[in-house]
Enzyme design. Structure first.
Site, PDB file in Angstrom:
ATOM      1  N   LYS A 184       0.835  -1.206   0.000  1.00 14.79           N
ATOM      2  CA  LYS A 184       0.000   0.000   0.000  1.00 14.79           C
ATOM      3  C   LYS A 184       0.871   1.259   0.000  1.00 14.79           C
ATOM      4  CE  LYS A 184      -3.536   2.648   0.678  1.00 14.79           C
ATOM      5  NZ  LYS A 184      -4.295   2.990  -0.550  1.00 14.79           N
ATOM      6  N   THR A 187      -3.866   4.258 -12.863  1.00 10.25           N
ATOM      7  CA  THR A 187      -5.257   4.278 -13.335  1.00 10.25           C
ATOM      8  C   THR A 187      -5.523   5.475 -14.250  1.00 10.25           C
ATOM      9  OG1 THR A 187      -5.869   5.492 -11.352  1.00 10.25           O
ATOM     10  CG2 THR A 187      -6.138   3.104 -11.303  1.00 10.25           C
ATOM     11  N   CYS A 197       0.349  11.902  -7.886  1.00  9.44           N
ATOM     12  CA  CYS A 197      -0.122  12.755  -6.789  1.00  9.44           C
ATOM     13  C   CYS A 197       0.021  14.223  -7.193  1.00  9.44           C
ATOM     14  CB  CYS A 197       0.728  12.540  -5.534  1.00  9.44           C
ATOM     15  SG  CYS A 197       0.890  10.825  -5.055  1.00  9.44           S
TER      16      CYS A 197
END
Lengths: 271, 311
Positions: free
Chosen positions: B52, B200, B137
């Site tokens: 993660k 994604t 990000c």
């Protein structure tokens, strides 16, 4: 411990306009199931719908290795599930999640279920009756035809009181009105599952009377095992972060949850 | 026909310095810290577990709803919920190390200093095979522009992380760009040891009853089989232009999908959304690749890398 198992459909019958009960032979999973846990079911071998569907364990026949699911057809996945034929294979992952805390012997407990939300309460009632508990169920639905679950509880020796929004059976109104006739002091535990507005009223009634209680939540899920963090839910006890409905729940103590009656539930309403 | 009994094909691979027993990794954010899936397999057998995404400080993530299923895919907007690098090092890494898992850490941040600081904290801890950089990000110092959409920022963030670590560094490229080759080249110039492709695709879904976006974050990342052709195309383009190991992923569900990525130019592959459908997907896919190699007389997986490229 959870596992993957290929179960076999023994029966898949319509029990109300949009509700089905599926019985699955899945002995390994059945042995592990606790009331309130869920199975993560793969609907199709194709990629549409892609994700598994989390469905509450409705009942378990431990010795014969049979698990029953009560589900409402709400979308593409459950529509396909409703078409599953006898002897078809079912890809099961589970059992998953934290189930209900079982009462001790001879306790007196009250269950409040709304619509398809009654599903996780049946196996709880079964095991509670094995422990010689007195069990009362307040069951709400849109109409009398949606109250089929009542007889399954009655067969276990559960005292059932029903309420229907259309007045076709039982009390005419919402199930939470039935709480007015209950004395919280008669019970040591309360368990509830159903639409959020219903659970909000039930939960505040229990807390106002100092009654211990647990409720079961639902949320869209991807992994079902706490890895993807997709089923985050804002709960009082988990602030400032979020609870994972899949592994922190789906059962939570009512004190951990602050439900507002208008908290919109996308599906699974009092129907 | 060769009548000798064929030895097992060799699936081991080297992803820019990350040694993998087989070429199938599990993607960051889809496999937690590995232990979530322990009921289903021996997680040490997986080619690599990309854990993660980890930030310097803990993050609570985005408000729900965070996911929604879409045709042959799903949208997610988790918002980097994670306990922070210190908890990763004290609670999760020792567990994975003891299990013998090949761990790739995944770093995220909102400034170049953030990335560098997390990389510096990881340095010297045993049990990490490499670092994947989530560069999708927003950079708060650049008005929220995503690092991964600007070649200059990509180069800078890779350089900054390389200065803090001896571990192989692998930025995960965002597909939400016009020219993926330009971004890949910038990453390589910054010193990337490998590229992870792709993250994604940005998308959204609308609830027509409520007349509003479904996701709490409005936009989310699309993953699953729906994005496979896009991922393949980008990997093919980058592999054609430059010699850098690629970890390819985007909607891989089975061994056939994985082999497509390898033949497009991926040295190894990552399974993401597929883990939600089949928790044992990574193992099943590795086994399927092995079967394909046996059937086709392929002795080493590297023989297939880029096999579909023009000769």
């Amino acid at each position: 411990m959870a596992a993957l198992e290929i179960g076999r459909v023994l029966d898949n019958r319509q029990v109300a306009r949009d509700k089905y009960v599926m019985d699955i032979a899945a002995p390994a999973t059945a042995r592990q199931c606790q009331p309130g846990q869920f199975l993560h079911i793969r609907i199709t071998d194709t990629y549409d719908p892609l994700l598994r569907r989390p469905l509450s364990v409705y009942d378990v026949l431990f010795d014969s290795g049979i698990i029953s699911l009560l589900y409402r057809v709400v979308g593409q996945g459950t529509s396909l599930l409703a078409k599953a034929a006898v002897d078809e294979a079912v890809d099961i992952m589970g059992p998953l999640g934290q189930g209900f805390t079982l009462p001790s012997e001879n306790e007196s407990i009250i269950l409040v279920g709304g619509g398809v939300g009654v599903a996780p309460l049946l196996y709880l009632a079964r095991l509670s009756r094995v422990r010689q508990c007195r069990v009362r169920l307040l069951l709400g639905a849109a109409g009398g035809a949606q109250l089929g679950a009542a007889s399954r509880f009655e067969k276990l020796g559960v005292e059932v009181k029903t309420a229907c929004l259309d007045g076709s059976a039982g009390y005419h109104g919402v199930v939470t009105d039935l709480l007015e006739h209950e004395d919280a002091g008669d019970y040591s535990r309360l368990y509830t599952c159903g639409p959020a507005p219903m659970m909000a009223v039930v939960s505040s009634w229990a807390q106002a009377h100092g009654l211990w209680g647990e409720l079961s939540l639902e949320e869209h899920m991807a992994c079902g095992v706490g890895a993807c963090l997709g089923c985050a839910c804002q709960l009082k006890a988990f602030e400032p972060g979020y609870a994972k409905v899949c592994t922190d729940g789906p059962v939570f103590n009512i004190q951990a949850v602050e439900l507002s009656p208008d908290q919109a539930r996308k599906e699974g309403h009092n129907e | 026909m060769n009548s000798r009994p064929m030895s097992y094909p060799d699936l081991s691979t080297d992803l820019g310095g990350i040694k993998m027993n087989n070429p199938v990794a599990v993607a960051s954010g889809t496999f937690g810290y590995g232990r979530e899936y322990e009921d289903y397999m021996d997680i040490a057998v997986i080619g690599a577990v990309i854990v993660k995404g980890t930030t310097l400080e803990p993050r609570v993530g985005n408000p729900p709803p965070r996911i929604i299923e879409t045709p042959a895919g799903m949208l997610n907007a988790i918002g980097l919920e994670n306990p922070g690098v210190d908890i990763f090092l004290s609670e999760h890494l020792p567990y994975l190390r003891d299990k013998g898992v090949t761990v790739i850490a995944n770093l995220a941040g909102n400034s170049i200093d953030d990335y560098a600081a997390v990389a510096a904290k990881l340095e010297g801890h045993a049990g990490i095979a490499g670092i994947e950089l989530n560069i999708s990000c927003p950079n708060v110092k650049k008005g929220g522009l995503q690092f991964g959409t600007d070649p200059v920022m990509v180069k800078q963030v890779v350089e900054a992380v390389k200065q803090e670590t001896f571990l192989p560094v692998m930025p995960k490229l965002s597909p939400n760009v016009t020219n993926i080759v330009e971004i890949a080249a910038a990453a390589r110039e910054g010193g990337a040891d490998a590229l992870s492709m792709i993250n994604t695709l940005m998308g959204m879904a609308i609830d027509i009853e409520q007349r509003r976006p479904v996701l709490g974050n409005v936009f989310g990342g699309l993953s699953g089989p729906a994005i496979k052709p896009v991922a393949l195309r980008m990997i093919y383009q980058v592999h054609r232009e430059m010699d850098i190991p690629i970890l390819g992923g985007g909607g891989i569900m089975n061994a056939r999908d994985a082999l497509e990525f390898i033949m497009a130019g991926a040295t190894a592959v990552s399974v993401g959304t597929g883990n939600f459908v089949n928790p044992r997907a990574a193992l099943d896919i590795a086994r399927g690749i092995q079967g394909f190699m046996q059937d086709n007389g392929v002795k080493q997986i590297s023989e297939l890398v880029g096999a579909a490229q023009p000769r």
